[in-house]
Design a protein around this motif. Sequence first.
Motif, PDB file in Angstrom:
ATOM      1  N   ILE A  25     -88.534  17.939  -7.066  1.00 54.00           N
ATOM      2  CA  ILE A  25     -88.466  17.772  -5.606  1.00 54.00           C
ATOM      3  C   ILE A  25     -87.629  18.875  -4.975  1.00 54.00           C
ATOM      4  N   ASP A  26     -86.566  19.295  -5.658  1.00 56.25           N
ATOM      5  CA  ASP A  26     -85.678  20.330  -5.135  1.00 56.25           C
ATOM      6  C   ASP A  26     -86.044  21.731  -5.617  1.00 56.25           C
ATOM      7  N   SER A  27     -87.166  21.876  -6.309  1.00 56.14           N
ATOM      8  CA  SER A  27     -87.510  23.170  -6.914  1.00 56.14           C
ATOM      9  C   SER A  27     -87.757  24.259  -5.886  1.00 56.14           C
ATOM     10  N   SER A  28     -88.135  23.899  -4.661  1.00 56.68           N
ATOM     11  CA  SER A  28     -88.375  24.913  -3.632  1.00 56.68           C
ATOM     12  C   SER A  28     -87.102  25.654  -3.260  1.00 56.68           C
ATOM     13  N   LYS A  29     -85.953  25.095  -3.609  1.00 54.16           N
ATOM     14  CA  LYS A  29     -84.696  25.768  -3.308  1.00 54.16           C
ATOM     15  C   LYS A  29     -84.556  27.072  -4.093  1.00 54.16           C
ATOM     16  N   VAL A  44     -91.957  11.584   3.035  1.00 54.74           N
ATOM     17  CA  VAL A  44     -92.297  10.317   2.383  1.00 54.74           C
ATOM     18  C   VAL A  44     -93.801  10.123   2.220  1.00 54.74           C
ATOM     19  N   ASP A  45     -94.591  11.033   2.802  1.00 55.54           N
ATOM     20  CA  ASP A  45     -96.037  10.920   2.635  1.00 55.54           C
ATOM     21  C   ASP A  45     -96.573  12.060   1.766  1.00 55.54           C
ATOM     22  N   PHE A  46     -96.655  13.269   2.307  1.00 56.96           N
ATOM     23  CA  PHE A  46     -97.160  14.388   1.523  1.00 56.96           C
ATOM     24  C   PHE A  46     -96.297  14.659   0.296  1.00 56.96           C
ATOM     25  N   GLY A  47     -94.981  14.734   0.486  1.00 60.69           N
ATOM     26  CA  GLY A  47     -94.103  15.000  -0.646  1.00 60.69           C
ATOM     27  C   GLY A  47     -94.256  13.969  -1.739  1.00 60.69           C
ATOM     28  N   ALA A  48     -94.302  12.696  -1.355  1.00 61.74           N
ATOM     29  CA  ALA A  48     -94.453  11.627  -2.343  1.00 61.74           C
ATOM     30  C   ALA A  48     -95.787  11.732  -3.065  1.00 61.74           C
ATOM     31  N   ASP A  49     -96.864  12.043  -2.330  1.00 60.90           N
ATOM     32  CA  ASP A  49     -98.183  12.173  -2.954  1.00 60.90           C
ATOM     33  C   ASP A  49     -98.220  13.334  -3.940  1.00 60.90           C
ATOM     34  N   LEU A  50     -97.614  14.463  -3.559  1.00 58.78           N
ATOM     35  CA  LEU A  50     -97.660  15.636  -4.431  1.00 58.78           C
ATOM     36  C   LEU A  50     -96.834  15.409  -5.696  1.00 58.78           C
ATOM     37  N   VAL A  51     -95.673  14.786  -5.557  1.00 58.26           N
ATOM     38  CA  VAL A  51     -94.856  14.497  -6.733  1.00 58.26           C
ATOM     39  C   VAL A  51     -95.582  13.524  -7.661  1.00 58.26           C
ATOM     40  N   ALA A  62     -93.773   8.333  -6.714  1.00 55.40           N
ATOM     41  CA  ALA A  62     -93.813   8.393  -5.242  1.00 55.40           C
ATOM     42  C   ALA A  62     -92.611   7.673  -4.633  1.00 55.40           C
ATOM     43  N   GLU A  63     -92.268   6.509  -5.172  1.00 60.39           N
ATOM     44  CA  GLU A  63     -91.131   5.763  -4.623  1.00 60.39           C
ATOM     45  C   GLU A  63     -89.812   6.478  -4.912  1.00 60.39           C
ATOM     46  N   ILE A  64     -89.702   7.108  -6.067  1.00 61.06           N
ATOM     47  CA  ILE A  64     -88.500   7.900  -6.372  1.00 61.06           C
ATOM     48  C   ILE A  64     -88.368   9.032  -5.363  1.00 61.06           C
ATOM     49  N   THR A  65     -89.492   9.636  -4.995  1.00 62.02           N
ATOM     50  CA  THR A  65     -89.472  10.707  -4.004  1.00 62.02           C
ATOM     51  C   THR A  65     -88.993  10.181  -2.655  1.00 62.02           C
ATOM     52  N   ARG A  66     -89.506   9.058  -2.240  1.00 63.59           N
ATOM     53  CA  ARG A  66     -89.103   8.489  -0.946  1.00 63.59           C
ATOM     54  C   ARG A  66     -87.609   8.162  -0.940  1.00 63.59           C
ATOM     55  N   ARG A  67     -87.111   7.676  -2.047  1.00 65.09           N
ATOM     56  CA  ARG A  67     -85.674   7.388  -2.145  1.00 65.09           C
ATOM     57  C   ARG A  67     -84.876   8.683  -2.021  1.00 65.09           C
ATOM     58  N   HIS A  68     -85.327   9.733  -2.698  1.00 67.36           N
ATOM     59  CA  HIS A  68     -84.675  11.047  -2.637  1.00 67.36           C
ATOM     60  C   HIS A  68     -84.629  11.549  -1.193  1.00 67.36           C
ATOM     61  N   ARG A 163     -98.581  23.802 -11.756  1.00 67.35           N
ATOM     62  CA  ARG A 163     -97.827  22.664 -12.299  1.00 67.35           C
ATOM     63  C   ARG A 163     -98.675  21.404 -12.350  1.00 67.35           C
ATOM     64  N   ILE A 164     -99.531  21.214 -11.361  1.00 66.41           N
ATOM     65  CA  ILE A 164    -100.297  19.970 -11.264  1.00 66.41           C
ATOM     66  C   ILE A 164    -101.628  20.054 -12.015  1.00 66.41           C
ATOM     67  N   LEU A 165    -102.345  21.162 -11.868  1.00 68.05           N
ATOM     68  CA  LEU A 165    -103.674  21.284 -12.473  1.00 68.05           C
ATOM     69  C   LEU A 165    -103.662  21.972 -13.828  1.00 68.05           C
ATOM     70  N   GLY A 166    -102.521  22.509 -14.226  1.00 70.17           N
ATOM     71  CA  GLY A 166    -102.385  23.009 -15.572  1.00 70.17           C
ATOM     72  C   GLY A 166    -102.680  24.491 -15.737  1.00 70.17           C
ATOM     73  N   PRO A 167    -102.516  24.998 -16.975  1.00 70.66           N
ATOM     74  CA  PRO A 167    -102.718  26.413 -17.280  1.00 70.66           C
ATOM     75  C   PRO A 167    -104.208  26.755 -17.386  1.00 70.66           C
ATOM     76  N   PRO A 168    -104.529  28.027 -17.597  1.00 68.28           N
ATOM     77  CA  PRO A 168    -105.940  28.417 -17.770  1.00 68.28           C
ATOM     78  C   PRO A 168    -106.581  27.673 -18.941  1.00 68.28           C
ATOM     79  N   LYS A 169    -107.862  27.396 -18.804  1.00 70.54           N
ATOM     80  CA  LYS A 169    -108.595  26.692 -19.861  1.00 70.54           C
ATOM     81  C   LYS A 169    -110.048  27.135 -19.843  1.00 70.54           C
ATOM     82  N   GLU A 170    -110.721  26.928 -20.968  1.00 64.23           N
ATOM     83  CA  GLU A 170    -112.136  27.275 -21.047  1.00 64.23           C
ATOM     84  C   GLU A 170    -112.965  26.169 -20.405  1.00 64.23           C
ATOM     85  N   LEU A 171    -113.935  26.609 -19.602  1.00 72.48           N
ATOM     86  CA  LEU A 171    -114.803  25.667 -18.897  1.00 72.48           C
ATOM     87  C   LEU A 171    -116.163  26.328 -18.708  1.00 72.48           C
TER      88      LEU A 171
END
Length: 414
Positions: A25-29, A44-51, A62-68, A163-171
């Motif tokens: 959550i704080d990685s953008s710093k 509490v909406d976009f940030g929570a969904d992305l986390v 998502a709830e941990i994000t909202r608490r943060h 981070r979310i969709l992963g590294p390169p892969k064969e497809l």
Amino acid sequence: MRPYQHAKSSGGARWQHDLEIHEFIDSSKAVVPGIRHRLMLHSVDFGADLVALAFPNRNDAAEITRRHVREDLNEDRTLSDWLSHIEPSLLPRIDGSGMQGSLMEINWTGLVENQTHRIGLSDTRAVKAVLNLLLLPTQHAPDACEAALALMCNAFGVSLVRRILGPPKELDGAVFDPAQVAEYLTFSLYNRIPSLSEITGALRTTHQGISVKIPQDRAETLGTLQQQVEYRPPAWDAFEGPELNRFVGLLRDAVKRLLALQMDPVVVAASPNLFNDIYYSEWQAVRVGDWYSERHQYNRHKDLERDIQSAPAHAKQAYDVLQELEKAGWRDLYSRLLLRQAWGDQALSLVIQDGMPWLVFNSSNNSDENHVFALWYGDQPLCYFGEAEERFDGNLFSASGLRVRRMDGGVVKL
């Protein structure tokens, strides 16, 4: 709060189990060291969904994000709340899209098909997954589409895609790299890859704490300011109250001595608890011309008490002025007269620049205060003039000097 403090709050004895989420959550710093980095994931909406997407095995992400977010911002801030404070004219410009406030005018289908063909995929699903992630902010803030689009379409957003969709892969017999696709789509929009700091820099306020906009009647350039300001001793009998008279008297005497140095710029500054991730107390700084040092400098090799011993005479004289201001309690006087609350992480600076005296009050972490006061502007000894363009205490050593943000979004160098 630091990530481990958030983790102890949300995880208790098993705080290390939550630490990775809070660090994310704080990685953008890492790329936007100022408080504006929170625009990216502190909602509490976009940030929570992305986390939640980044930690699919954690049902509570998502709830941990909202608490943060609540712990940092003291409210359930949404992405729309953040983006309502964006100045659109300061955002990266979309190249040739004719957007005019509508995402519908961008040929998303063409962009997806072109990239699918370039990679050699049999269908568009993989590329669409990347596009959907880049467009996720626009679902939460459809009324601020240009700013919402820019939130993920930048260099840091590309790293989040990886981070979310992963590294390169064969497809389909080809190599599919989600981050490369995100770069392509972003470059297609802007003809370059913007930085996250360009987007956070468009915030008029962090929407946290006090924020003051420049009045229209003071949105002038410095050229006219210097011509309009008549520098003269104030009419002391025009003000009432012993503390006000004492504070203005301290500034008057200090300004007189600093002007006598005949150096430019001259800055003396102090803070009880400057934010620098180590939380040193009683920070001080002195700048006279090109000479600069500060007490408790984070990540730079300065030591004010050590450096002042071998400093030129004019720097030692400015240092003496600062010590006398501190002894007289100038920060406490400012707090009682103008801040009207307990002193926190803020810094107070007395500045001589372009031969004129200024007082700067800025927060180093917990709000967006960067107030600049002209001293002896017209009939007033202390007159609010504008907001410093950047966190002032972090730019005391910069050659660019004090810069003020005008109401129209422009910047003037004092």
